[in-house]
Design an enzyme around this catalytic site. Structure first.
Site, PDB file in Angstrom:
ATOM      1  CB  THR A 150      -3.365  51.279  16.734  1.00 25.83           C
ATOM      2  OG1 THR A 150      -2.802  51.392  15.421  1.00 25.83           O
ATOM      3  CG2 THR A 150      -4.142  52.544  17.052  1.00 25.83           C
ATOM      4  CE  LYS A 176      -1.426  54.272  14.298  1.00 24.90           C
ATOM      5  NZ  LYS A 176      -2.492  53.478  13.583  1.00 24.90           N
ATOM      6  CB  THR A 191      -5.106  55.256  10.851  1.00 24.28           C
ATOM      7  OG1 THR A 191      -6.437  54.800  10.723  1.00 24.28           O
ATOM      8  CG2 THR A 191      -5.043  56.742  10.611  1.00 24.28           C
ATOM      9  CD  GLU A 275      -1.968  45.394  11.028  1.00 21.29           C
ATOM     10  OE1 GLU A 275      -2.548  46.097  11.878  1.00 21.29           O
ATOM     11  OE2 GLU A 275      -2.545  44.838  10.088  1.00 21.29           O
ATOM     12  CG  ASN A 397      -5.345  42.775   9.478  1.00 17.71           C
ATOM     13  OD1 ASN A 397      -5.818  43.888   9.687  1.00 17.71           O
ATOM     14  ND2 ASN A 397      -4.067  42.597   9.205  1.00 17.71           N
ATOM     15  CB  THR A 402     -15.775  46.658  14.764  1.00 17.67           C
ATOM     16  OG1 THR A 402     -16.776  45.682  14.483  1.00 17.67           O
ATOM     17  CG2 THR A 402     -14.955  46.913  13.546  1.00 17.67           C
TER      18      THR A 402
END
Length: 402
Positions: A150, A176, A191, A275, A397, A402
């Protein structure tokens, strides 16, 4: 020797294809399939908000047997109610038809945005395409690795081999994870997804036990932001195709060492690809009263935003590290402790030790920083892997919607 990959263990095929679920054109549906019914085990998130694929996955893994795994990226199928459960079962049904097995022998996984219903037309086309594209070479393994990513910047893979008598056993894995990383996985029960393959012969009960222990000292010991995901999953399939059985203390020890090696390598790679990360920070705690206390102190330090920001700024701020250990909620005495950064003692017996701050700051400007805290209260130890916090982490972030 050829480079090892996910399908190097005998008896496995994999694939990864683009089905249009991700916003960018890259593989987003993947499959791993064993030539025969494999012994299998899995660990899942302990978050009470749990994605639909994990609910179905727990049911399907209960017997310790699987033929394959089907996974998609771009949509987590979490917080999707009864429709989500239906869609997760449908993924298993479609994959089962495609490879010729019962749908209960398929483990489903999903990762991506939560709260959105699955685009099942795309999923259906993707599974059919992925089943048709299955292969056992490195290229197919890499396609699967790409299909689970992702926000990750890099693939994460590890593999090893070991001899058992005259037989060679191979164990390989991919995973991942970049953000939303604070796995707390237990036996069934951005995740962390991990998938392992091996050609060893092993019973379901033993495989379940060994995977649980390996996950505890690897995936559960890595944290980026300590946010336990709704979809965290780690699964292993054992084909038995090497004809080597894990049925003696010597064999169990060799298999355990190989499993730990692969899982810990993958966990480290997750921290390295956090990240916005610029470096891995390895936190080692020794001399704690118990292993649980050592793990708690290590994870508390690793999760401190102030510690992580100091690491990003190359600041040898011993006070942030020691104080984090102090609020971990387990036995800790600063008057007995010693803190070392990059091999330099900066704190001992309750007081700072003089050091060259400029020189040590330069020593922190590297891809891996090592923090060692000696508690001198017992013999227990633990390691936790994390990364620094950068402005880029906030940007990623803040822009992720969403």
């Amino acid at each position: 020797m050829a480079e090892l990959h996910l399908c190097s263990p005998l008896g496995f095929k994999a694939s990864g294809v683009y089905a249009g679920i991700k916003s960018k054109e890259a593989p987003d549906v993947g499959m791993i399939v064993c030539d025969t019914t494999a012994t299998a085990a899995a660990v899942f998130t302990t978050n009470k908000v749990v994605a639909a694929p994990l609910i179905i996955g727990r049911e399907n893994i209960a017997r310790g047997k699987l033929r394959g795994i089907v996974v998609n990226a771009g949509n987590a199928n979490a917080c999707t109610g009864k429709q989500g459960l239906h869609d997760a079962r449908q993924m298993c049904h479609l994959a089962g038809i495609a490879v010729g097995c019962d749908e209960n022998l398929i483990l489903p996984s999903s990762t991506g945005i939560i709260g959105h219903l699955m685009p099942m037309e795309k999923i259906e086309r993707g599974i059919a395409h992925a089943a048709h594209a299955l292969g056992s070479d490195r290229e197919h393994s890499l396609h699967f690795s790409d299909a689970i990513l992702t926000t990750d910047l890099t693939r994460k893979e590890a593999a090893t081999t070991f001899k058992l008598g005259r037989s060679k056993i191979t164990l390989a894995g991919v995973c991942k994870g970049s953000g939303m990383i604070g796995p707390r996985m237990a036996l069934p029960h951005a995740t962390m997804l991990g998938y392992l393959t091996t050609d060893a012969g092993i019973t379901p009960g033993l495989l379940r036990k060994l995977l649980g222990a390996a996950a505890e000292d690897s995936f559960n010991a890595v944290t980026v932001d300590d946010h336990t995901s709704t979809n965290d999953t780690c699964a292993i399939l054992a084909s038995g195709a090497s004809n080597a059985k894990i049925n003696s203390p010597r064999a169990v020890k060799a298999f355990t060492n190989a499993l730990n090696e692969v899982c810990q390598s993958l966990a480290y790679q997750i921290a390295a690809d956090g990240e916005g990360a610029t470096k891995v920070v390895t936190i080692q705690v020794e001399g704690a009263t118990t292993e649980a206390a050592a793990k708690t102190i290590a994870r508390t330090i690793a999760n401190s935003p102030l510690v992580k920001c100091a690491m990003n700024g190359n600041d040898p701020n011993w006070g942030r590290i020691v104080s984090a250990a102090g609020y971990a909620g387990v036995p800790f005495d600063p008057d007995k402790s010693t803190l070392t950064l990059q091999g330099v003692v900066v704190f001992r017996h309750g007081r700072p030790v003089p050091f060259d701050a400029e020189k040590l700051s330069d020593a922190l400007k590297v891809p891996e920083v090592r923090v060692l805290l000696s508690c001198r209260l017992g013999k227990a130890k633990a390691t936790c892997w994390t990364c620094d916090f950068s402005k880029e982490y906030v940007t990623i972030n803040a822009d992720y919607h969403t």
